[in-house]
Design a protein around this motif. Structure first.
Motif, PDB file in Angstrom:
ATOM      1  N   TYR A 352      -1.937  33.236  -5.874  1.00 52.36           N
ATOM      2  CA  TYR A 352      -2.560  33.571  -7.159  1.00 52.36           C
ATOM      3  C   TYR A 352      -4.036  33.918  -7.020  1.00 52.36           C
ATOM      4  CZ  TYR A 352      -4.238  32.976 -11.974  1.00 52.36           C
ATOM      5  OH  TYR A 352      -4.836  33.149 -13.192  1.00 52.36           O
ATOM      6  N   ALA A 353      -4.810  33.075  -6.350  1.00 51.31           N
ATOM      7  CA  ALA A 353      -6.249  33.335  -6.244  1.00 51.31           C
ATOM      8  C   ALA A 353      -6.531  34.674  -5.555  1.00 51.31           C
ATOM      9  CB  ALA A 353      -6.948  32.185  -5.512  1.00 51.31           C
ATOM     10  N   PRO A 354      -5.863  34.993  -4.410  1.00 49.31           N
ATOM     11  CA  PRO A 354      -6.076  36.323  -3.830  1.00 49.31           C
ATOM     12  C   PRO A 354      -5.654  37.454  -4.761  1.00 49.31           C
ATOM     13  CG  PRO A 354      -5.058  34.846  -2.238  1.00 49.31           C
ATOM     14  CD  PRO A 354      -5.046  34.131  -3.545  1.00 49.31           C
ATOM     15  N   LEU A 355      -4.572  37.237  -5.520  1.00 52.48           N
ATOM     16  CA  LEU A 355      -4.128  38.261  -6.463  1.00 52.48           C
ATOM     17  C   LEU A 355      -5.189  38.532  -7.512  1.00 52.48           C
ATOM     18  CD1 LEU A 355      -2.044  40.089  -7.870  1.00 52.48           C
ATOM     19  CD2 LEU A 355      -1.089  38.035  -8.936  1.00 52.48           C
ATOM     20  N   ARG A 356      -5.773  37.469  -8.083  1.00 50.80           N
ATOM     21  CA  ARG A 356      -6.785  37.662  -9.118  1.00 50.80           C
ATOM     22  C   ARG A 356      -8.043  38.315  -8.548  1.00 50.80           C
ATOM     23  NH1 ARG A 356      -6.436  35.368 -13.870  1.00 50.80           N
ATOM     24  NH2 ARG A 356      -7.691  37.221 -14.276  1.00 50.80           N
ATOM     25  N   LEU A 357      -8.411  37.943  -7.319  1.00 51.55           N
ATOM     26  CA  LEU A 357      -9.564  38.579  -6.679  1.00 51.55           C
ATOM     27  C   LEU A 357      -9.287  40.063  -6.440  1.00 51.55           C
ATOM     28  CD1 LEU A 357     -10.420  35.790  -4.095  1.00 51.55           C
ATOM     29  CD2 LEU A 357     -11.889  36.504  -5.986  1.00 51.55           C
ATOM     30  N   ALA A 358      -8.066  40.381  -5.976  1.00 52.25           N
ATOM     31  CA  ALA A 358      -7.702  41.771  -5.725  1.00 52.25           C
ATOM     32  C   ALA A 358      -7.710  42.582  -7.013  1.00 52.25           C
ATOM     33  CB  ALA A 358      -6.324  41.825  -5.067  1.00 52.25           C
ATOM     34  N   ARG A 359      -7.173  42.014  -8.058  1.00 52.79           N
ATOM     35  CA  ARG A 359      -7.140  42.737  -9.330  1.00 52.79           C
ATOM     36  C   ARG A 359      -8.540  42.967  -9.877  1.00 52.79           C
ATOM     37  NH1 ARG A 359      -6.839  40.895 -14.644  1.00 52.79           N
ATOM     38  NH2 ARG A 359      -5.971  42.382 -16.145  1.00 52.79           N
ATOM     39  N   GLU A 360      -9.396  41.959  -9.732  1.00 51.26           N
ATOM     40  CA  GLU A 360     -10.776  42.125 -10.204  1.00 51.26           C
ATOM     41  C   GLU A 360     -11.500  43.190  -9.392  1.00 51.26           C
ATOM     42  OE1 GLU A 360     -13.404  41.242 -13.188  1.00 51.26           O
ATOM     43  OE2 GLU A 360     -11.422  40.334 -12.888  1.00 51.26           O
ATOM     44  N   LEU A 361     -11.255  43.244  -8.076  1.00 56.32           N
ATOM     45  CA  LEU A 361     -11.850  44.278  -7.227  1.00 56.32           C
ATOM     46  C   LEU A 361     -11.337  45.652  -7.634  1.00 56.32           C
ATOM     47  CD1 LEU A 361     -13.603  44.865  -4.687  1.00 56.32           C
ATOM     48  CD2 LEU A 361     -11.494  44.690  -3.346  1.00 56.32           C
ATOM     49  N   GLU A 362     -10.056  45.749  -7.928  1.00 51.80           N
ATOM     50  CA  GLU A 362      -9.465  47.020  -8.348  1.00 51.80           C
ATOM     51  C   GLU A 362     -10.051  47.483  -9.679  1.00 51.80           C
ATOM     52  OE1 GLU A 362      -4.934  48.583  -8.297  1.00 51.80           O
ATOM     53  OE2 GLU A 362      -5.311  46.904  -9.643  1.00 51.80           O
ATOM     54  N   ARG A 363     -10.246  46.560 -10.593  1.00 53.59           N
ATOM     55  CA  ARG A 363     -10.775  46.913 -11.914  1.00 53.59           C
ATOM     56  C   ARG A 363     -12.244  47.307 -11.857  1.00 53.59           C
ATOM     57  NH1 ARG A 363      -9.421  42.052 -15.866  1.00 53.59           N
ATOM     58  NH2 ARG A 363     -10.241  43.504 -17.408  1.00 53.59           N
ATOM     59  N   GLY A 364     -12.995  46.691 -10.938  1.00 51.75           N
ATOM     60  CA  GLY A 364     -14.443  46.885 -10.931  1.00 51.75           C
ATOM     61  C   GLY A 364     -14.948  47.949  -9.980  1.00 51.75           C
ATOM     62  N   THR A 365     -14.054  48.589  -9.193  1.00 49.57           N
ATOM     63  CA  THR A 365     -14.472  49.615  -8.236  1.00 49.57           C
ATOM     64  C   THR A 365     -13.507  50.797  -8.313  1.00 49.57           C
ATOM     65  OG1 THR A 365     -13.102  48.795  -6.404  1.00 49.57           O
ATOM     66  CG2 THR A 365     -15.281  47.778  -6.696  1.00 49.57           C
ATOM     67  N   ASP A 366     -13.823  51.865  -7.563  1.00 50.05           N
ATOM     68  CA  ASP A 366     -12.904  52.998  -7.480  1.00 50.05           C
ATOM     69  C   ASP A 366     -12.101  52.956  -6.190  1.00 50.05           C
ATOM     70  OD1 ASP A 366     -14.884  53.528  -5.670  1.00 50.05           O
ATOM     71  OD2 ASP A 366     -15.423  55.508  -6.480  1.00 50.05           O
ATOM     72  N   TYR A 371      -2.289  44.603  -2.373  1.00 54.06           N
ATOM     73  CA  TYR A 371      -2.236  43.147  -2.245  1.00 54.06           C
ATOM     74  C   TYR A 371      -0.867  42.720  -1.730  1.00 54.06           C
ATOM     75  CZ  TYR A 371      -0.956  38.515  -4.013  1.00 54.06           C
ATOM     76  OH  TYR A 371      -0.459  37.244  -4.130  1.00 54.06           O
ATOM     77  N   SER A 372      -0.848  41.767  -0.806  1.00 56.30           N
ATOM     78  CA  SER A 372       0.370  41.072  -0.394  1.00 56.30           C
ATOM     79  C   SER A 372      -0.063  39.765   0.263  1.00 56.30           C
ATOM     80  CB  SER A 372       1.226  41.920   0.560  1.00 56.30           C
ATOM     81  OG  SER A 372       0.553  42.106   1.798  1.00 56.30           O
ATOM     82  N   THR A 373       0.880  38.984   0.755  1.00 61.28           N
ATOM     83  CA  THR A 373       0.515  37.720   1.399  1.00 61.28           C
ATOM     84  C   THR A 373       1.344  37.518   2.663  1.00 61.28           C
ATOM     85  OG1 THR A 373       2.143  36.234   0.387  1.00 61.28           O
ATOM     86  CG2 THR A 373       0.179  36.730  -0.900  1.00 61.28           C
ATOM     87  N   THR A 374       0.873  36.625   3.508  1.00 61.50           N
ATOM     88  CA  THR A 374       1.649  36.227   4.675  1.00 61.50           C
ATOM     89  C   THR A 374       2.814  35.354   4.235  1.00 61.50           C
ATOM     90  OG1 THR A 374       0.341  34.235   5.088  1.00 61.50           O
ATOM     91  CG2 THR A 374      -0.440  36.282   6.094  1.00 61.50           C
TER      92      THR A 374
END
Length: 850
Positions: A352-366, A371-374
């Motif tokens: 969850y935490a990596p997912l939320r970080l990834a989504r925030e990065l996607e929303r805030g940049t071009d 995203y995936s996990t081990t």
């Protein structure tokens, strides 16, 4: 085409026109078929795994586990499912719900569903035992490569409530895992309703029937919410043929194969093929150099859980939401300036935490973010467009797992053309094995120009303090044990009493707090006792009606099965009477406790922790006898706000229910008249022989309840139970009137006007006191002044009658003048002697012996 919508975002999951379905390779060789919704092939691909129980693997394109995907798509699917659950339950039931996700695959999906639900806490099962945290349950996942699940909530109350339990998994194949979960939990914590949530429901008709039959056996309702449904058709002998196929491809070795679907020329090491047409497992030289990576300090908020392993509350969610933009910005700053395609790689259960970080990065940049996990799951990798797992990175486990060392995997990351990969692990996984030449970071560094590492602190629940069970009569108090449980510690053997004048001087000079000592218990004269009994006889019916009104209001507005929590000690008799009314009128056996609250120090936080562990905080209703100027009302609201911030426990309402609200400080009351409540006439002898509560650092430690004394020696003059019996005996005659009055009140605007507070401020200035704490409005508070403090004056409303007989008697005994005042909003107001020095008791400065 499947759309995932979240917070106004519209993103699509689709295969390009003419693209090959990522399940074709398996379907052609084993005859496995997906039947059902047209959306299934967009949501799922197929692969083969090394598992003796099931050969095929349904590979989700929107889960973010094996297939890198846009984080907004992954999060959007979970949130949308959560919104559907909320629509199904309604807001009231949603507030009582708990969401439970399955490790490891659905920990992020379950958390996203909880976000969509919005009102409920979240917990996920785990395969990682945590020292000091006792399991609250567990179950088996029969078909998995790692079968045992543990439930390790920091707060056991997450599982003990009777609200709906929402179970979230990525796929619902046979229903066995859900059956095992419900069977285990229902035996421990039975409830009336379960909701099962999955991205895909692939059960057969027989499996669906088993779940319905099981729900009937336990007498619970079970609903199902899924994004798509269908079934998997498996031909005869598919398990054996699949195992043979896996063995053949893994032993075939490295040979030339079909051209890859993406270019590998930019990467420093080739990918090894495991079979013709297979790229398979990437392995750089094990004795190679240490990986070159950059560590990112996310500034993860202190004491914020890294996920739902031990529980994640709506308050935690709010803290994370506030911190996400800054944390994503730190990731963006650490990326290469020319990075256009970036992968955020989570870590097993840490989804969850990596997912939320990834989504925030996607929303805030071009930047194009994936995203995936081990994972622990061993899956065959085949380089074919019709196969879901194209590449596999294998590396040793790096979190010291309880089941011992073994391989772990990252799929479809190598060869995907990422300019950078950000590995996000928790601190338990930041070990030498992670940084070893054959560890995850080295494997990643072989296939991307830039590797970054972000470490989130592994949340370690505090070991719960061993708070004792509530004290009960007859060992503590003269009340029956079922009437009230005292969340206090017994200080009966400690000398705490001090002369009234000595205490007053210390309190007003700032040398001591009033809760650090006790006043000498007032022993009523025969004349005063006669006044008490006369007042009780005259007002019992009036009090009974107020009890009925306030209890009916609570049952209608707050909870159908409230947990009554009286503010000791004035609230305790009222709480008992409310409990008796609920039994008399509705046949309810309500739990009732008494807790300490101290002006300037707040409510007993350990008592709140105990309540949260044993009850749903949303069912707790705080009870007091009456309001004066509303100081305790404000104290409680502030204390609960601070407790929510410090402990992250939400749900306690600051709205107090009182018998009388002459100060217009609350919405829930029996009456707003200021009349004599006989329990205010006395101290411990009308309150179960319990003293006022004590909070002193040398007696009450950080993990202790506040203290109080049990005055057993006063049993001969105890009228506590007699008071309760006299009032509850009048319930039958006033029941209809009380219910009618409550119904009328519920239809009116009962918003507090705080007129009492305004009156107190005015009196404080008119009488040159300049301290509202020395102005005690109302009959109850004035009586307290006369019995416990050093009184200066009593202001009485002109024409006040028998309600003030006991106050006039006390004033006469203590030499305190009673001054009649026109237009007083209270029946009376007691003024504590301002700027007190020892020896000045009444208006003339002379002490009076009672």
């Amino acid at each position: 085409m499947e759309k995932a919508v979240n917070e106004g975002e519209h993103r699509e999951v689709r295969e390009d026109a003419g693209a090959v379905w990522s399940g074709n390779w398996v379907a052609e060789r084993l005859g496995v078929e997906l039947a059902g919704d047209d959306r299934l092939t967009g949501l799922l691909g197929l692969a083969l795994r090394r598992n003796p129980k099931r050969a095929h693997l349904l590979v989700s394109n929107v889960l973010g586990k094996h297939v890198p995907q846009s984080p907004s798509v992954v999060y959007g699917y979970g949130v949308e499912l959560g919104r559907r659950v909320r629509d199904l339950l309604g807001d009231d039931e949603a507030r009582r719900a708990v969401v439970l996700g399955y490790a490891e695959t659905a920990t992020g999906l379950g958390h996203s569903v909880a976000d969509g639900l919005g009102l409920a806490p979240y917990l996920h099962s785990t395969r990682r035992p945590v020292a000091g945290v006792a399991p609250a349950g567990g179950f088996e996942e029969a078909h998995s490569h790692a079968t045992s699940h543990l439930l390790l909530p920091e707060d056991p109350a997450l599982l003990t409530g009777d609200g709906p339990l929402v179970l979230v998994d990525d796929e619902f194949s046979t229903g066995n895992t859900v059956l095992n979960t419900v069977r285990d939990l229902h035996g421990r914590y039975p409830r009336r309703r379960y909701v099962v949530v999955a991205l895909v429901d692939m059960r057969s008709a027989a499996d669906a029937g088993r779940l319905a039959e099981f729900a009937g056996e336990i007498g619970a309702r079970v609903d199902l919410v899924a994004a798509a449904s269908g079934s998997v058709r498996l031909p005869e002998g598919v398990l054996e043929r699949g195992q043979e196929l896996v063995a053949r491809y893994e032993s075939a070795g490295s040979t030339a194969g079909a051209a890859p679907s993406w270019s590998l020329a930019q990467f420093p090491a080739p990918l090894e093929s495991v079979a013709p047409g297979a790229r398979g497992t990437a392995r750089p030289a094990p004795d190679g150099p240490q990986p070159d990576y950059h560590r990112i300090d996310l500034h993860w908020p202190a004491n914020l859980p890294d996920g739902g392993r031990h529980g994640f509350t709506p308050a935690h969610r709010a803290r994370l939401e506030a911190a996400l933009p800054a944390m994503a910005a730190r990731i963006a700053e650490a990326l290469p300036h020319n990075a256009r395609r970036v992968h955020i790689l989570g870590f097993e259960e840490l989804m969850y935490a990596p997912l939320r970080l990834a989504r925030e990065l996607e929303r805030g940049t071009d930047i194009e973010v994936r995203y995936s996990t081990t994972t622990r799951s061993p899956v065959l990798a085949v380089d074919d467009p019709g196969y879901a797992i194209r590449t596999r990175l294998a590396f040793p486990a790096h979190d010291d797992p309880a089941d011992g060392p073994g391989e772990r995997y990252a799929y479809n990351v190598a060869g995907a053309g990422f300019d950078a990969v950000v590995a996000v692990v928790d601190s338990a996984g930041d070990t030498p094995a992670l940084h070893a030449p054959d560890g995850l970071l080295a494997r990643l560094a072989a296939h991307t120009p830039r590797v970054l590492l972000a470490v989130i602190p592994s949340y370690a629940p505090e070991r719960p303090s061993m708070l004792p069970e509530p004290l009960r009569g007859p060992a503590f108090s003269s009340y029956a044990p079922e009437e009230v449980g005292w969340l206090l510690q017994d200080l009966s053997d400690v000398t705490l009493e001090a002369p009234t004048e000595e205490r007053e001087e210390a309190i007003q000079s700032g040398g001591a707090h009033y809760a650090e000592s006790l006043p000498l218990e007032y022993q009523p004269s025969e004349q005063y006792q006669e006044l008490f009994h006369a007042a009780l006889k005259e007002s019992a019916a009036r009090i009974a009606q107020a009890v009925g009104v306030v209890t009916e209001t609570v049952l209608a507005e707050r909870s159908p099965r409230p947990v009554l929590v009286s503010l000791a000690r004035a609230g305790t008799p009222v709480g008992i009477l409310m409990r008796r009314w609920a039994q008399h009128r509705h046949g309810l056996d309500l739990p009732h406790y008494a807790v300490s609250i101290v002006r300037g120090r707040g409510i007993d936080a350990n008592a709140l922790r105990w309540l949260a562990r044993h009850h749903d905080p949303r069912d707790v209703v705080f009870v007091d006898g009456w309001t004066g100027k509303g100081a305790i009302t404000r104290e409680l609201a502030q204390a609960l706000e601070e407790f929510e911030k410090s402990d992250g426990i939400t749900g306690f309402s600051p709205e107090i229910a009182v018998l009388a609200d002459p100060g217009s400080c609350v919405r829930t009351y029996g009456t707003r008249e200021d009349f004599l409540i006989p329990s205010a006439c006395l101290n411990s002898t009308v309150s179960g022989l319990i003293s006022r509560t004590v909070l002193r650092a040398d007696l009450v430690g950080p993990h202790d309840f506040h203290g109080a004394k049990f005055y057993r020696e006063l049993a001969a003059t105890d009228v506590s139970v007699a008071f309760l019996d006299a009032v509850s005996a009048r319930f039958p005659e006033i029941a209809d009137a009380a219910c009618a009055q409550a119904k009328e009140l519920l239809a009116t605007d009962r918003s507090p006007t705080w007129e009492g507070w305004a009156a107190v401020e005015r009196i404080s200035e008119e009488y040159a006191i300049h301290d509202v704490n020395l102005v005690k409005p109302g009959v109850g508070e004035t009586t307290r002044v006369m019995l416990r403090r050093v009184p200066w004056k009593v202001l009485a409303r002109a024409g006040a009658g028998s309600d003030l007989d006991h106050v006039r008697l006390l004033a006469e005994q203590r030499g305190v003048p009673v001054e009649e005042v026109d237009g007083l909003p209270y029946t009376c107001v007691g003024l504590i002697h301002p700027k007190y020095t020892r020896g000045a008791t009444g208006a003339d400065g002379k002490a009076v012996t009672l």
